[in-house]
Design a protein around this motif. Structure first.
Motif, short mmCIF file in Angstrom:
data_model
loop_
_atom_site.label_atom_id
_atom_site.label_comp_id
_atom_site.label_asym_id
_atom_site.label_seq_id
_atom_site.Cartn_x
_atom_site.Cartn_y
_atom_site.Cartn_z
N THR A 232 0.56 -1.29 0.03
CA THR A 232 0.31 0.39 0.36
C THR A 232 0.64 1.36 0.29
O THR A 232 0.45 2.22 -0.26
CB THR A 232 -1.20 -0.04 1.34
OG1 THR A 232 -2.00 -1.12 0.77
CG2 THR A 232 -1.56 0.84 1.29
N GLU B 281 -9.00 -2.28 0.69
CA GLU B 281 -9.38 -2.29 2.27
C GLU B 281 -9.79 -1.46 3.23
O GLU B 281 -10.56 -1.47 4.52
CB GLU B 281 -7.61 -2.20 2.70
CG GLU B 281 -6.96 -3.43 3.40
CD GLU B 281 -4.86 -2.56 3.96
OE1 GLU B 281 -5.56 -1.81 4.33
OE2 GLU B 281 -4.66 -3.67 3.85
N ASP C 50 -5.17 -1.50 -5.29
CA ASP C 50 -5.25 -1.91 -4.32
C ASP C 50 -6.13 -2.81 -3.15
O ASP C 50 -7.43 -2.66 -3.04
CB ASP C 50 -4.77 -0.96 -3.08
CG ASP C 50 -3.73 -1.66 -2.00
OD1 ASP C 50 -3.51 -2.57 -1.93
OD2 ASP C 50 -3.32 -0.59 -0.95
N GLU C 51 -6.26 -4.30 -3.31
CA GLU C 51 -7.19 -5.10 -2.89
C GLU C 51 -8.61 -5.05 -3.69
O GLU C 51 -9.14 -5.22 -3.10
CB GLU C 51 -7.05 -5.57 -1.70
CG GLU C 51 -5.44 -6.34 -1.09
CD GLU C 51 -5.69 -6.14 0.79
OE1 GLU C 51 -6.46 -6.56 1.13
OE2 GLU C 51 -4.31 -6.65 1.16
#
Ligand code: ATP
Ligand code: MG
Lengths: 290, 341
Positions: free
Chosen positions: B52, B93, B171-172
């Motif tokens: 991240t 997230e 990111d995810e």
């Protein structure tokens, strides 16, 4: 048609630009929609405006008008105090607009999203504060209207006085933008309301002739009051609205000059402080935290 | 422009003052990475590896201590606005916090379109297309606070695509999506990369997903890039070794794992799913015989023992030397365990 096919027909980023005023408009629209979505806030804000006007109306029935007349601001304590309070509220809301907006974005978790777009940071800053500024201006006018409904305020409203009042209001705000920026810089970093600005606010409230003419202050405090921009703005606005003076008058020009001077000295400092704070927060990786 | 993404010697240490002391958390150390336009790279690493952190530096939301990064030809420090225009960023997230919950889905996208310089007329059509794709058309005019986590993630994905950026920093993105939507999102990302030459940097803790999706994988570990290769090459790194999988009826005790580790044919032992160990061995058939014998004397009830192909997960565990979040280490000694009758 698949989404990928649709995307293949979309223009790449950067081929279009949205004009600056429309971008600001988008912030204002968003602010209004969020405010409107809290039905209770809407009700409380309206109730608040009406009730504070009522309080000063009752106060005015107690305080004698002689001292107001002696200070040269017309006949009525109610008119004097209402202009003071309404403007003071307006100013306070404007000063706080940026730090409150930042605090809200932090809480909502949208700070990083907001700054991940292609919009420059000064535009974001202006957009963020503009909605609340407009909100504050609407409540200022509403307060004056509610006051007028309670009895004759004796406001002198001609095109020249309205224009003069608008110009003075504008520079009242610009002279305090720096304070707002200092406060916002603090909030960005410490993620809390900023006590320094609250202290300044009280100080300002007591010394700048919001509720009583500064001639009533002890000499030492009156001297301090002479250094505060709100003193000059309120003096000017009262002269305009309660006595019918205009921008052509030397007293008003003096007030305006002081406000301009204060603005040009403080604004760059405020911007610098905010920029530093943003860098620091980006360095520490705390932009998105609350 | 040879590279869509060019990261050179990037370093970042978080510094926090605690009283008189400054606590330092190194997050990236001298990371270099080059990605060509149209490449689809999976960025892996255990929790706290710095994934991240790297992506946020690329989005200009975080300032690095040292090194440089160019994105779509623009410098992240000197041309940050152009960089932000070139990327679609999503941080799964956050679970959808990064949206205005008091606004409707459509109003969220509209506001972001303004921020990204997409004029309202163009935005209207795009928003409809995106909402259709993500199955949110029916909820377009509901406040986001009434959305489920997955719906919020979809909306964030839509927002990342709204300005049609050439580079996607994901990111995810599949966190919180149901099976079908996760798969549709993977298909979407795959076609964006294959058909539209979008450059994609993708993080996920689901290694099967990454193995299927990303032709190239980079692994971050404690802030360092410890591997960067094509996915088949990485898996082949373990080809000289063979993997034997042992699944027991009950949880493994540390003492048992230790004994297996000491067996001559066993090179390493990793936890690999429920009551399952993955053992790296030289030669599987011989190792299986040895294991069966040892397990018998230890009294471990074995459910299943077999050789299997090395997977990306094995490489990952081998390189990072610690279990992923998906796999728990063997239960501690204190855990009760039935003795076999
Ligand atoms: N704002 C911050 N302040 C201090 N330390 C931080 C901050 N953000 C991250 N860190 C630390 O930096 C390191 C890298 O964190 P990062 O979030 O980049 O990891 P990650 O690879 O994304 O992990 P995950 O898989 O859990 O998302 C960790 O040790 C983390 O504790
Ligand atoms: Mg992460």
């Amino acid at each position: 048609m698949s989404l990928a096919e649709s995307l293949s027909r979309w223009s790449p980023p950067g081929q279009t630009r949205i004009p600056f005023p429309s971008k600001l408009g988008a912030f204002v629209g968003r602010g209004f929609k969020i405010w409107w979505s809290y039905k209770l806030w809407v009700a409380l804000d309206l109730l608040g405006t009406i009730s504070f006007v009522l309080v000063y109306w009752f106060l005015s029935t107690i305080v004698s008008p002689e001292r107001i007349r002696a200070a040269g601001y017309g006949e009525s304590f109610f008119s004097f105090a209402l202009v003071g309070i309404a403007y003071y509220q307006f100013l306070w809301a404007s000063v706080q607009s940026l730090s409150r907006a930042i605090r809200d974005e932090q809480w909502m978790g949208t700070m990083e999203t907001l700054l991940s777009g292609a919009t420059s940071f000064p535009t974001v800053l202006l957009g963020e504060s503009l909605y609340r500024f407009i909100e504050a201006a609407v409540f200022l006018v509403a307060a004056l209207l509610v006051g007028a409904a309670l009895g004759p305020l004796g406001l002198i409203l001609t095109p020249a006085t309205v224009l003069s009042a608008l110009v003075l209001s504008l520079f009242l705000v610009t002279s305090h933008v720096a304070i707002g920026l200092f406060s916002a810089a603090m909030v960005l970093r410490i993620k809390e309301g900023d006590p320094v600005v609250w202290a300044f606010n009280w100080f300002n409230n007591l010394l700048s002739g919001v509720l009583y003419p500064i001639a009533l202050l002890p000499p030492a405090l009156a001297w301090v009051a002479q250094a505060l921009p709100l003193t000059y703005a309120l003096d000017g606005i009262r002269r305009v609205l309660l006595r019918g003076e205009t921008l052509a008058g030397p007293a008003i020009q003096g007030d305006l000059a002081f406000l301009l001077l204060w603005t040009s000295l403080m604004l760059p400092l405020g911007l610098l402080a905010f920029r530093q704070s943003l860098r620091s927060v980006k360095r520490r990786g705390e932009l998105g935290t609350y | 422009m040879d590279y869509a993404l060019e990261v050179e010697g990037l370093s970042k240490t978080y510094r926090k003052r605690k009283g008189f002391k400054v606590r330092e958390t190194p997050a990236l150390e001298n990371v270099s990475l080059r990605v060509r336009p149209g490449e689809f790279v999976g960025l892996l690493g255990p929790n706290g590896a710095g994934k991240t952190t790297l992506l946020k530096i690329l989005c200009t939301l975080l300032l690095p201590d040292g090194g440089s990064a160019r994105l779509n030809g623009f410098d992240v420090l000197k041309q940050s606005e152009e960089v932000r225009r070139s990327i679609g960023w999503l941080h799964g997230e956050t679970g959808g916090r990064a949206l205005y919950w008091r606004l409707t889905a459509r109003d969220n996208l509209r506001f972001y379109a303004y921020l990204q310089d997409v004029p309202p007329r163009v935005a209207r059509e795009r928003i409809d297309t995106l909402l259709d794709f993500f199955g949110l058309r029916g909820d377009a005019d509901r406040q986001v606070l009434k959305f489920s986590t997955g719906m919020k993630v979809k909306l964030m994905l839509a927002r990342a695509l709204l300005h049609n950026p050439p580079v996607l920093l994901m990111d995810e993105p599949t966190v919180g999506l149901d099976v079908r939507m996760a798969r549709e999102t993977r298909d979407l990302l795959r076609s964006l990369s294959a058909e539209l030459q979008k450059t994609i940097l993708f993080t996920s803790h689901n290694l099967t997903e990454v193995e299927k999706l990303c032709p190239r994988v980079a692994i971050l570990h404690r802030g360092r890039l410890i591997a960067d290769d094509t996915t088949p090459n990485l898996a082949a790194r373990l080809k000289t070794r063979e993997i034997v999988e042992v699944k027991a009826m009950d949880a493994w005790r540390p003492a048992e794992v230790h004994r297996l580790q000491r067996l001559p044919s066993v090179k390493s032992v990793e936890a690999d799913g429920e009551n399952t160990l993955a053992l790296e061995v030289d030669e599987a058939p011989q190792a299986i015989l040895e294991l069966a014998q040892a397990l018998g004397t230890m009294g471990v009830r074995v459910q299943h023992i077999a050789q299997r192909e090395p997977r990306l997960e094995d490489v990952f565990l081998h390189l990072t030397g610690e279990p992923t979040t998906a796999t728990k280490p063997p239960t501690p000694e204190t855990a009760p365990r039935e003795t076999p009758e």
